[in-house]
Design a protein around this motif. Structure first.
Motif, PDB file in Angstrom:
ATOM      1  N   LYS A   1     -11.302  -4.177  -1.112  1.00  0.00           N
ATOM      2  CA  LYS A   1     -10.640  -2.917  -1.449  1.00  0.00           C
ATOM      3  C   LYS A   1     -10.009  -3.001  -2.833  1.00  0.00           C
ATOM      4  O   LYS A   1     -10.076  -2.047  -3.627  1.00  0.00           O
ATOM      5  CB  LYS A   1      -9.581  -2.592  -0.398  1.00  0.00           C
ATOM      6  CG  LYS A   1      -8.845  -1.285  -0.670  1.00  0.00           C
ATOM      7  CD  LYS A   1      -7.836  -0.970   0.414  1.00  0.00           C
ATOM      8  CE  LYS A   1      -7.123   0.352   0.113  1.00  0.00           C
ATOM      9  NZ  LYS A   1      -6.125   0.682   1.171  1.00  0.00           N
ATOM     10  N   TYR A   2      -9.413  -4.121  -3.132  1.00  0.00           N
ATOM     11  CA  TYR A   2      -8.778  -4.362  -4.435  1.00  0.00           C
ATOM     12  C   TYR A   2      -9.795  -4.207  -5.564  1.00  0.00           C
ATOM     13  O   TYR A   2      -9.567  -3.488  -6.553  1.00  0.00           O
ATOM     14  CB  TYR A   2      -8.174  -5.767  -4.402  1.00  0.00           C
ATOM     15  CG  TYR A   2      -7.853  -6.440  -5.710  1.00  0.00           C
ATOM     16  CD1 TYR A   2      -6.618  -6.262  -6.319  1.00  0.00           C
ATOM     17  CD2 TYR A   2      -8.764  -7.320  -6.303  1.00  0.00           C
ATOM     18  CE1 TYR A   2      -6.308  -6.932  -7.505  1.00  0.00           C
ATOM     19  CE2 TYR A   2      -8.460  -7.988  -7.475  1.00  0.00           C
ATOM     20  CZ  TYR A   2      -7.234  -7.794  -8.078  1.00  0.00           C
ATOM     21  OH  TYR A   2      -6.931  -8.453  -9.237  1.00  0.00           O
TER      22      TYR A   2
ATOM     23  N   GLN B   1       0.835  -1.206   0.000  1.00  0.00           N
ATOM     24  CA  GLN B   1       0.000   0.000   0.000  1.00  0.00           C
ATOM     25  C   GLN B   1       0.869   1.254   0.000  1.00  0.00           C
ATOM     26  O   GLN B   1       0.654   2.182  -0.798  1.00  0.00           O
ATOM     27  CB  GLN B   1      -0.912   0.002   1.234  1.00  0.00           C
ATOM     28  CG  GLN B   1      -1.756   1.256   1.394  1.00  0.00           C
ATOM     29  CD  GLN B   1      -2.848   1.371   0.363  1.00  0.00           C
ATOM     30  OE1 GLN B   1      -3.585   0.417   0.121  1.00  0.00           O
ATOM     31  NE2 GLN B   1      -2.991   2.544  -0.250  1.00  0.00           N
TER      32      GLN B   1
ATOM     33  N   THR C   1     -11.094  -0.505  -5.822  1.00  0.00           N
ATOM     34  CA  THR C   1     -10.085   0.431  -6.332  1.00  0.00           C
ATOM     35  C   THR C   1      -9.881   0.282  -7.826  1.00  0.00           C
ATOM     36  O   THR C   1      -9.671   1.272  -8.542  1.00  0.00           O
ATOM     37  CB  THR C   1      -8.743   0.222  -5.600  1.00  0.00           C
ATOM     38  OG1 THR C   1      -8.941   0.402  -4.197  1.00  0.00           O
ATOM     39  CG2 THR C   1      -7.686   1.203  -6.087  1.00  0.00           C
TER      40      THR C   1
END
Length: 517
Positions: free
Chosen positions: A347-348, A227, A351
């Motif tokens: 989240k992947y 990250q 995004t």
């Protein structure tokens, strides 16, 4: 040679060059770097200095399917683990599961859990190898950083000595557990038809719990590092999402009954470029869904979806090209089976604009999520009291004939298929490894990256490394992916005098034609 002539002969122009050599019309990257096995890239430019064609070639030949013939089937987990020094545990486990299928015997619950525990340990260790040693330097150090810095030493310089020690120390602890369970960390002697060779003692289970907890912490650390160094860098994210590294293909991966990612067991699920389920099948049905195509310019076979048929190196719903490995597994599944990995997965997907994710370089992010999942699964299994059960094998009683074993190797879906006589002597072996499944898409990725990055003859070391990044994201293993093609093996012999000057050459091409000069 014209573009049409080049296409007619498969793009092979009898390369004769060293690493990264250039002429007015041709660029050769030989050898390519940071992978298992050998490969080269040939890039041909047109008169304007733009890329006409680019070929990802695998020039080595390994004949393990032939080596297997005539050998007792029970030797296969040991023979096949020698195919590759990076992923021996994947071959060992796929082979062991093929023996279960061959002898029609199911291992006891404790043996199955020991196998998955061992395999989860291996996946954490192997994914860490790629993240920090092979693919990671391209982002952690930088895709255009000097070549001398794009390695693990450059990574340590970037993340710090303490972090470097954490990476090396974690891999050492994981290998110690693999050695305790499997006899060896590199070439395990764990799997037997119907079970495993050794039980886990109470003392060993206590040690595994300790290492598993550390592995989960390591997985969280790796995700945080990715990250900070990659995802927080807008330029890197733009590269990941760029068209040069994007293909809309089918995706394949193993899933459990809830369609969650599973490395050890389950059904094989294939989704379309739009994300819908195209097929779901049991491992023993793989021949109904997968076929292989050959090209005269590479020793690798190009797997494709058999019901669609080979349509060439094209993408989209009409193409039969598909992808395996972390990116594909996360596309084929509907989530992760452990809580921290599921949070990272969500989240992947958010995004990168939803599923399926088509960006080849997103493999790196998906790999980190899988590392965390494997660590969580390792911790879950380490706490299961049945792990220490002495009931670790069901002895085979059936006569062997045919068996198929499948696991998800770190690099993608791995298939072992054996046919024997009634005495268990191998008559035929077929292995479709992850890099074969990825071969067509990987060749497309290299060509698309070359066309997107090279223009007007402007080439630098950094740009050529970014072309290499197109294959490196797949974490290819060509040592176990290369097979024989029809025809003759190309051969080039040079005769030198005592001063090293070439006096004569003898060359044999793909069709067996011999030329002397």
């Amino acid at each position: 040679m014209s573009s049409e002539e080049n296409k007619a002969n498969g793009g092979l122009r009898n390369p004769d060059s060293g690493p990264r050599t250039e002429s007015a019309r041709r660029i050769t990257i030989d050898p390519i770097t940071r992978l298992e096995g050998h490969g080269k890239i040939e890039i041909f430019l047109n008169e304007q200095g733009n890329v006409d064609r680019a070929f990802f070639q695998v020039p080595e030949l390994r004949g393990f399917e032939k080596f297997a013939q005539g050998r007792p089937a029970e030797e296969m987990p040991q023979i096949t683990s020698r195919i590759c020094g990076v992923c021996p545990s994947a071959h060992h486990m796929a082979s062991t599961k093929a023996l279960d299928s061959l002898y029609k015997v199911a291992p006891p619950p404790a043996a199955r859990k020991i196998r998955e525990l061992f395999y989860s340990c291996f996946v954490v260790e192997d994914h860490a190898l790629h993240v920090y040693f092979l693919g990671g330097p391209d982002f952690i150090v930088g895709p255009k950083a000097p070549a001398a810095e794009r390695n693990v030493l450059g990574v340590i310089a970037k993340v710090g000595i303490e972090a470097g020690q954490k990476v090396i120390g974690m891999r050492r602890k994981l290998r110690e557990i693999m050695a305790a369970i499997g006899g060896k960390p590199v070439h395990p002697v764990l799997g037997l038809p119907g079970g495993v060779a050794k039980r886990v003692s109470a003392a060993e289970q206590a040690k595994i719990k300790e290492v598993a907890k550390a592995a989960v912490d390591f997985g969280k650390f790796t995700l945080e590092t990715f990250q900070k160094l990659v995802l927080d860098n807008g330029e890197y994210v733009d590269v990941i999402r760029s068209d040069a590294y994007t293909h809309r293909t089918y995706y394949m991966g193993m899933v459990d009954q809830s369609n969650k990612v599973n490395f050890y067991d389950g059904s094989i699920r294939v989704v379309t470029p739009a994300g819908g389920e195209w097929g779901r099948f049991a491992p023993e049905k793989y021949l109904d869904y997968i076929a292989e195509h050959v090209e005269p310019w590479s020793y690798i076979k190009f797997a494709y979806l058999k019901p669609i048929g080979w349509k060439g190196f094209t993408e989209g719903a009409e193409s039969s090209v598909y992808c395996v490995a972390p990116l594909a597994r996360l596309n084929a599944a509907e989530g992760m089976a452990t809580p921290l990995a599921q949070e990272a997965y969500q989240k992947y997907v958010a995004t990168l604009g939803g599923k399926p994710v088509h960006h080849t370089l997103a493999n790196h992010w998906a790999r980190v999520i899988e590392l965390l999942y494997a660590a969580e699964r390792l911790e879950q299994l380490s706490q299961d009291p049945e792990i220490a059960s002495p009931d670790i094998r069901t002895l085979p009683t059936e006569k062997p004939r045919e068996g198929v074993g499948v696991v998800e190797a770190p690099r993608g879906t791995l298939i072992h298929h054996y046919q024997t006589d009634e005495k268990g002597i191998i008559q035929k072996a077929n292995m479709i490894v992850a890099t074969q499944n990825n071969a067509a898409r990987m060749a497309m990725s290299v060509e698309k990256a070359a066309k997107g990055l090279i223009s007007n003859g402007n080439v630098s070391d950094g740009i050529l490394n970014m072309v290499e990044m197109a294959f490196r994201a797949y974490d290819p293993c060509h040592g176990c992916a290369t097979h024989s093609l029809p025809g003759s093996m190309p051969l080039l012999v040079r005769v030198h005098d005592h001063q090293g000057d070439v006096q004569s050459t003898l060359q044999r091409d793909w069709n067996g034609k011999i030329r002397r000069s």
